[in-house]
Design an enzyme around this catalytic site. Structure first.
Site, short mmCIF file in Angstrom:
data_model
loop_
_atom_site.label_atom_id
_atom_site.label_comp_id
_atom_site.label_asym_id
_atom_site.label_seq_id
_atom_site.Cartn_x
_atom_site.Cartn_y
_atom_site.Cartn_z
N CYS A 1 0.84 -1.19 0.00
CA CYS A 1 0.00 0.00 0.00
C CYS A 1 0.88 1.25 0.00
O CYS A 1 1.65 1.45 -0.93
CB CYS A 1 -0.99 -0.03 1.16
SG CYS A 1 -2.32 1.20 0.98
N HIS B 1 -3.89 -4.78 -0.30
CA HIS B 1 -3.57 -5.29 1.03
C HIS B 1 -3.67 -6.82 1.05
O HIS B 1 -4.78 -7.36 1.24
CB HIS B 1 -4.53 -4.72 2.07
CG HIS B 1 -4.30 -3.28 2.40
ND1 HIS B 1 -3.42 -2.88 3.36
CD2 HIS B 1 -4.84 -2.15 1.87
CE1 HIS B 1 -3.41 -1.55 3.43
NE2 HIS B 1 -4.27 -1.09 2.54
N GLU C 1 -2.79 -8.78 3.37
CA GLU C 1 -3.16 -9.21 4.72
C GLU C 1 -4.68 -9.12 4.96
O GLU C 1 -5.18 -9.64 5.95
CB GLU C 1 -2.41 -8.39 5.77
CG GLU C 1 -2.93 -7.01 6.05
CD GLU C 1 -2.57 -5.94 5.03
OE1 GLU C 1 -2.78 -4.75 5.31
OE2 GLU C 1 -2.06 -6.29 3.94
#
Length: 207
Positions: free
Chosen positions: A80, A186, A188
């Protein structure tokens, strides 16, 4: 050892949880000395470009990080705002970026968008790899990942573009050159696709 750069910007705990789930050794670095043992580095980032750069520059880790990436050639993955920091500059702020990759960060042109809510680009979107790269192994074409951003990395070297996405037109969402990589989305927060990408980064044998 996967080492997360913990400079106070980014959800490092989410990455810790993913790598522990995968039984891949992982640690966090809050000091320059803790970068020394890293075999791979992850640079997370959220919020504004200048804030992230300011926090990194005052973390005491900047010099060690430059040495690890540029001299020791330790693979690094920016995520990001962490990806945007790889560039030389950003139209979002005035601070210089890391300058590890030849590019600059630009804001989306809202005049080209038809969506009711223009910015930020938020939610799930297809990611289309434009070259075959081990970072995207076992990820089907146009796999979806989670995005949250209003700025994007513009690469001045086309060969560094690994994947694109579409938001009012195509934009670069993954870059890579030598040992330096970045993704705008992202992983995650991207469920199984994100876990696979983080596993692929951990498994890179050369960069």
């Amino acid at each position: 050892m996967i080492t997360l750069i913990d400079y106070g910007v980014g959800n490092t705990k989410a990455f810790l949880n993913v790598y522990r789930q995968l039984n891949i050794p992982v640690s966090m670095a809050k000091t320059a000395a803790e970068i020394e043992s890293a075999s791979k580095l992850i640079l997370p980032g959220v919020g504004s470009f200048d804030h992230a750069m300011d926090r990194l520059n005052h973390s005491g880790m900047r010099e060690a990080l430059d040495k690890a990436v540029l001299i020791k050639k330790i693979p690094v993955l920016g995520i990001c705002v962490g990806m945007q920091m790889l560039a030389a500059s950003s139209s979002e702020g005035t601070f210089p970026g890391l300058g590890w990759l030849n590019g600059e960060v630009k804001k989306f042109d809202v005049s080209k968008m038809n969506q009711l809510t223009h910015l930020p680009h938020m939610g799930w979107n297809d990611v289309l790899p434009v070259v075959k790269h081990p970072l995207f192994d076992e990820l089907y074409s146009e796999a979806q990942f989670y995005f949250l951003h209003s700025f994007y990395f513009h690469s001045n070297i086309q060969e560094n573009v690994l994947a694109i996405s579409d938001y009012g037109g195509n934009f670069t969402c993954a870059v890579g050159a030598d040992n330096i990589f970045g993704v705008q989305f992202h992983p995650e927060k991207s469920h199984q696709n994100g876990i696979q990408l983080l596993k692929n980064f951990a498994n890179l044998t050369n960069a």
